[in-house]
Design an enzyme around this catalytic site. Structure first.
Site, mmCIF file in Angstrom:
data_model
loop_
_atom_site.group_PDB
_atom_site.id
_atom_site.type_symbol
_atom_site.label_atom_id
_atom_site.label_comp_id
_atom_site.label_asym_id
_atom_site.label_seq_id
_atom_site.Cartn_x
_atom_site.Cartn_y
_atom_site.Cartn_z
ATOM 1 C CG ASP A 1 17.571 45.656 5.642
ATOM 2 O OD1 ASP A 1 17.192 45.031 5.336
ATOM 3 O OD2 ASP A 1 17.694 45.966 6.916
ATOM 4 C CE LYS B 1 11.699 49.709 6.487
ATOM 5 N NZ LYS B 1 11.169 48.427 6.495
ATOM 6 C CB CYS C 1 15.213 38.345 6.931
ATOM 7 S SG CYS C 1 16.143 38.897 8.276
ATOM 8 N NE ARG D 1 22.874 46.313 11.596
ATOM 9 C CZ ARG D 1 21.945 45.122 11.341
ATOM 10 N NH1 ARG D 1 20.962 45.009 11.927
ATOM 11 N NH2 ARG D 1 22.160 44.397 10.231
ATOM 12 N N GLY E 1 16.049 44.694 12.854
ATOM 13 C CA GLY E 1 14.662 44.832 11.690
ATOM 14 C C GLY E 1 14.881 46.545 11.411
ATOM 15 C CB ALA E 2 14.915 48.283 8.135
ATOM 16 N N GLY E 3 12.711 48.974 10.414
ATOM 17 C CA GLY E 3 11.562 49.585 10.902
ATOM 18 C C GLY E 3 11.787 49.690 12.470
HETATM 19 O O1 RI2 Z 1 11.475 46.780 8.681
HETATM 20 P P1 RI2 Z 1 11.289 45.266 8.683
HETATM 21 O O2 RI2 Z 1 10.323 44.950 7.493
HETATM 22 O O3 RI2 Z 1 11.143 44.679 10.101
HETATM 23 O O4 RI2 Z 1 12.570 44.789 8.209
HETATM 24 C C1 RI2 Z 1 13.139 45.079 6.989
HETATM 25 C C2 RI2 Z 1 14.544 44.210 6.984
HETATM 26 O O5 RI2 Z 1 15.382 44.145 8.117
HETATM 27 C C3 RI2 Z 1 16.385 43.161 8.648
HETATM 28 O O6 RI2 Z 1 17.593 43.533 8.757
HETATM 29 P P2 RI2 Z 1 18.260 43.035 10.247
HETATM 30 O O7 RI2 Z 1 17.813 41.827 10.639
HETATM 31 O O8 RI2 Z 1 18.040 44.077 11.202
HETATM 32 O O9 RI2 Z 1 19.814 43.015 9.623
HETATM 33 C C4 RI2 Z 1 15.864 42.293 7.550
HETATM 34 O O10 RI2 Z 1 16.817 42.529 6.374
HETATM 35 C C5 RI2 Z 1 14.440 42.651 7.003
HETATM 36 O O11 RI2 Z 1 14.093 42.143 5.758
#
Ligand code: RI2
EC number: 5.3.1.29
Length: 318
Positions: A194, A230, A125, A59, A17-19
């Site tokens: 992302d 982001k 997602c 990543r 999750g990007a955050g």
């Molecule tokens: O920062 P938040 O809103 O939580 O997530 C943003 C995005 O990060 C995730 O990437 P991954 O699952 O790490 O590849 C998904 O693509 C999701 O939509």
């Protein structure tokens, strides 16, 4: 957790999750700084720059990661003594984590204003920011229903479905390819991001662009919930966001692939949704149309010409 452990968990997507990735990187820099036994400022800087590079390399797509690392690391070059350098870096890391958590909460409040009582919401997602909007609307007493996609191959949709179910929100769990089939029942799509480029394109989990396309066709609002970190400053300089392609093992086992000698498994993790298919981007600083991405980068990320000489690998050519 050691720096190497955090880097390994981000790489394997145990931390994802990007955050969350951004906060984990800031936390890792904080802890690495606390543990650093450095004889002088030069040695400390060397150690911290190596740590930053390792984290950024884990990543390639989520810009939140290099943005967080740069926010923590950039002022280090102006420091003149070890004690202050260390203290300030640790303060910046903690401040970033706090800012990031507050941003998600603010996005939830702002995003909930775009959901109406009785709405059917589709999400894709597992995005903290997108879920913050949906959960806030529910907490405010709105009667909402959600379509949550499965998200092959890593099944992040299971986490989303669990979160929504735990909150008591009526949720339909669907395979990714059913998104267009159900779009006629949907009022608003909300996803995370992302990365967001200077032309307002959204890089998010593979399958997002198909959902945006189906929403566009059905005249359904497509909204993105994303913290300002982001947005990708490097795209001002013409750089492209590298789309991560993960192991084929996530899709077909090695044994199965051996039986298909002429088949190549392709596994891109993200795709690009052009600005034309995005109605709004909800950030902690307010709601922006995608066309204003340049303004967000300039005003919210304080990107200036000095940043052009940044040595950290922000983005690579696609
Ligand atoms: O920062 P938040 O809103 O939580 O997530 C943003 C995005 O990060 C995730 O990437 P991954 O699952 O790490 O590849 C998904 O693509 C999701 O939509």
């Amino acid at each position: 957790m050691t720096l190497e452990e955090t880097a390994g968990k981000i790489r394997s997507m145990e931390i994802r999750g990007a955050g969350r990735i951004a906060r984990a990187a800031a936390r890792a820099l904080y802890e690495h700084s606390m543990e650093a036994e450095s004889a002088d400022l030069a040695q400390y800087c060397q150690r911290m720059y190596a740590a930053a590079e390792l984290l950024v390399s884990t990543r390639p797509t989520a810009v939140s990661l290099p943005n967080a690392v740069n926010l923590v690391m950039k002022p280090l070059k102006n420091e003149s003594d070890l004690f202050t350098a260390r203290h300030n870096l640790e303060e910046r890391a903690l401040a970033f984590i706090k800012r990031s958590e507050e941003a998600v909460s603010r996005i939830g409040t702002i995003g909930a204003r775009h959901i109406r009582d009785g709405d059917v919401v589709m999400t894709h997602c597992n995005s903290e920011a997108a879920l913050a909007c949906i959960l806030k609307a529910h907490q405010q007493g709105m009667d909402i229903e959600v379509y949550a996609t499965e998200v092959r191959p890593r099944n992040q949709g299971h986490i989303t479905a669990k979160t929504l179910s735990d909150a008591g929100i009526k949720t339909n769990f669907i395979v990714d390819s059913a998104a267009r089939y159900f779009m006629k029942e949907v009022d608003i799509c909300i996803t995370g991001a992302d990365a967001i480029t200077v032309n307002g394109s959204i890089i998010n989990k593979i399958g997002t662009s198909q959902i945006a396309l189906a929403a566009h066709e059905a005249r359904v609002s497509f909204v993105v919930a994303a913290e300002t970190y982001k947005f990708a400053p490097c795209t001002i300089l013409g750089e492209r966001i590298l789309i991560e392609e993960r192991s084929p093992d996530e899709i077909l086992s090695g044994d199965m692939r051996k039986q298909l000698p002429h088949v190549t498994v392709r596994n891109p993790t993200f795709d690009i949704t052009p600005a034309d298919y995005v109605d709004l981007i909800i950030t902690e600083a307010g709601v922006y149309p995608p066309e204003m991405a340049y303004t967000v980068i300039k005003e919210q990320l304080h990107w200036d010409t000095e940043d052009m000489s940044l040595e950290l690998p922000y983005c690579e050519e696609e």
